[in-house]
Motif scaffolding. Structure first.
Motif, mmCIF file in Angstrom:
data_model
loop_
_atom_site.group_PDB
_atom_site.id
_atom_site.type_symbol
_atom_site.label_atom_id
_atom_site.label_comp_id
_atom_site.label_asym_id
_atom_site.label_seq_id
_atom_site.Cartn_x
_atom_site.Cartn_y
_atom_site.Cartn_z
ATOM 1 N N TYR A 164 -10.077 -0.669 -4.254
ATOM 2 C CA TYR A 164 -8.763 -1.243 -4.558
ATOM 3 C C TYR A 164 -8.051 -0.420 -5.631
ATOM 4 O O TYR A 164 -6.869 -0.112 -5.517
ATOM 5 C CB TYR A 164 -8.901 -2.702 -5.019
ATOM 6 N N TYR A 199 7.127 -8.979 -10.982
ATOM 7 C CA TYR A 199 7.315 -8.922 -9.532
ATOM 8 C C TYR A 199 8.273 -10.046 -9.214
ATOM 9 O O TYR A 199 7.943 -11.217 -9.433
ATOM 10 C CB TYR A 199 5.979 -9.124 -8.798
ATOM 11 N N HIS A 222 4.286 4.292 -7.919
ATOM 12 C CA HIS A 222 3.222 3.292 -7.893
ATOM 13 C C HIS A 222 1.859 3.963 -7.687
ATOM 14 O O HIS A 222 0.966 3.409 -7.052
ATOM 15 C CB HIS A 222 3.502 2.283 -6.770
ATOM 16 N N ARG A 263 0.512 4.271 -4.048
ATOM 17 C CA ARG A 263 -0.099 3.130 -3.366
ATOM 18 C C ARG A 263 0.823 2.449 -2.368
ATOM 19 O O ARG A 263 0.399 1.558 -1.644
ATOM 20 C CB ARG A 263 -0.554 2.092 -4.411
#
Ligand SMILES: Cc1cc2nc3c(=O)[nH]c(=O)nc-3n(C[C@H](O)[C@H](O)[C@H](O)COP(=O)(O)O)c2cc1C
Ligand SMILES: O=C(O)C(=O)c1ccccc1
Length: 388
Positions: free
Chosen positions: A45, A151, A285, A288
């Motif tokens: 991850y 977010y 990012h 990603r």
């Protein structure tokens, strides 16, 4: 120089007196050590990127294509090497911040509290993810200085609640991430079926939010799998309608400086600044989100040019050392966010591991600036060249 300025002194004193670090100084060695500590799911991850991971590779390649140009005998160089920067009218001991990283409970049980404890002694502000594993009010107690990364949820009342909570809890800035309307195509996670959100990981700010809770029939259950709260979180996670105009509405909720993270184009940066945003974080990012996207470092000069002195430009994606920080600053970044390197420090040694990585990065930056004959904030385009 600020009292944090001599980052390198401690590192050298330890080495001289035989207190050898339990963690390596090279990013790749630390990453491999973390790979041995973490289960494959959490390691994949963190390390994984979108698709064939060409964007992440490009981030690293972009740094390899720039070279620093030291001017060793610059007049006044004997006073060089100060790392202090001023951002939004506040003085910071160095240009380094920790990048917002979600779901840290899969990396270390103390998650963001360990990050704060590692960052405080070196004067590094923490940028706290909306998807943190600890509610922001608890992180606020532990961190000397923190910014809040938003977010933007699909529910504007939840967005407002997050921003008001962060402001009330003492954040110094709000960073709205615009490149994650949904997660990118991440084959490592899909191959392993590693989807931490389904198990309620990274939901602490949501599950503790009165607005979020008011939408549920039952109280959220920490750690619940496929529960009502989990499904509500998945639906609420990100607004598909995020726009420059919508972001500008955040002004009604807070007086803090507002930055937008995830910009890699000059035109988009200019629109955001026209709409009143105070800062831009040039970032892809860490590769990603989109495979085969432009390297963040290659986008930095374009954004710096488009923004001019109308806003503050920060940078992340691919920074692995103090020398990398120097290159980003020479290309116009006023501060830099460090991502994966400290996450691996956290995985191996908790707060001490975070501190090790930050201290080493700052020590190298300081030595590099000193050898360049400049303070970090003075580095400019004349200090870098493309390698032939
Ligand atoms: C495991 C992981 C989780 C992340 N979570 C977030 C997040 O919650 N919010 C955000 O804005 N960016 C997030 N990012 C992106 C980072 O803030 C940063 O842009 C990226 O790590 C930079 O790339 P680098 O680590 O390769 O230097 C995450 C990155 C990683 C590796
Ligand atoms: O994994 C990520 O890159 C990320 O940004 C994220 C998104 C949602 C929750 C946690 C992390």
């Amino acid at each position: 120089m600020s009292h944090f300025a001599q980052y390198q002194d401690g590192v050298y004193a330890d080495a001289t007196e035989g207190r050898l670090p339990s963690l390596p100084y090279h990013h790749e060695q630390l990453r491999d050590m973390a790979a041995g500590r973490l289960e494959p799911g959490p390691f994949g991850y963190v390390e994984g990127s979108a698709g064939r991971e060409r964007t992440a590779d490009a981030n690293a390649d972009a740094f390899a294509r720039y070279a620093l140009r030291p001017r060793s005998l610059r007049p006044g160089a004997e006073h060089s090497g100060d790392l202090g920067v001023t951002l939004f009218g506040r003085r910071y001991p160095s240009p380094l911040l920790t990048a917002p990283i979600g779901v840290l409970e899969q990396v270390h049980e103390e998650s963001e509290l360990a990050v704060a404890r590692g960052a405080n002694p070196v004067g590094v502000p923490v940028v706290l993810s909306t998807a943190s594993s600890t509610p922001m009010e608890e992180v606020a107690e532990a961190a000397d200085e923190w910014w809040y990364q938003l977010y933007w949820p699909s529910d504007d009342e939840l967005a407002e609640s997050f921003v008001r909570r962060a402001t009330a809890a003492g954040a110094s800035a709000i960073v709205v991430t615009c490149d994650t309307k949904r997660l990118g195509w991440r084959p490592r996670d899909l191959s392993l079926g590693h989807l931490p959100f389904l198990r309620s990981q990274g939901t602490a700010n949501y599950f503790s939010d009165p607005e979020f809770r008011s939408r549920l029939k039952a109280d959220p259950e920490p750690g619940g799998v496929f529960t009502e709260a989990v499904f509500h979180f998945l639906g609420a996670f990100a607004s598909k309608a995020l726009s420059t105009e919508n972001i500008a509405r955040i002004r009604q909720w807070t007086d803090l400086p507002v930055l937008v993270k995830g910009v890699v184009r000059g035109d988009e940066a200019a629109d955001l600044v026209d709409a009143g945003v105070d800062g831009i974080v040039v970032s892809n990012h860490g590769g990603r989100q989109i495979d085969n996207a432009v390297a963040a470092l290659d986008a930095l000069p374009e954004v710096v040019d488009a923004v001019g002195d109308r806003a503050t430009v920060l940078f992340d994606s691919g920074v692995r050392s103090g020398a990398d920080v120097a290159v980003a600053m020479a290309l116009g970044a006023q501060a830099v966010l460090l991502g994966r390197p400290w996450v691996y420090g956290l995985a191996v040694e908790g707060a001490a591991g975070v501190e090790h990585v930050l201290r080493a990065t700052l020590a190298e930056l300081q030595i590099t600036a000193e050898l360049m004959g400049k303070d970090a904030a003075e580095l400019d385009a004349s200090d870098v060249t493309r390698r032939p």
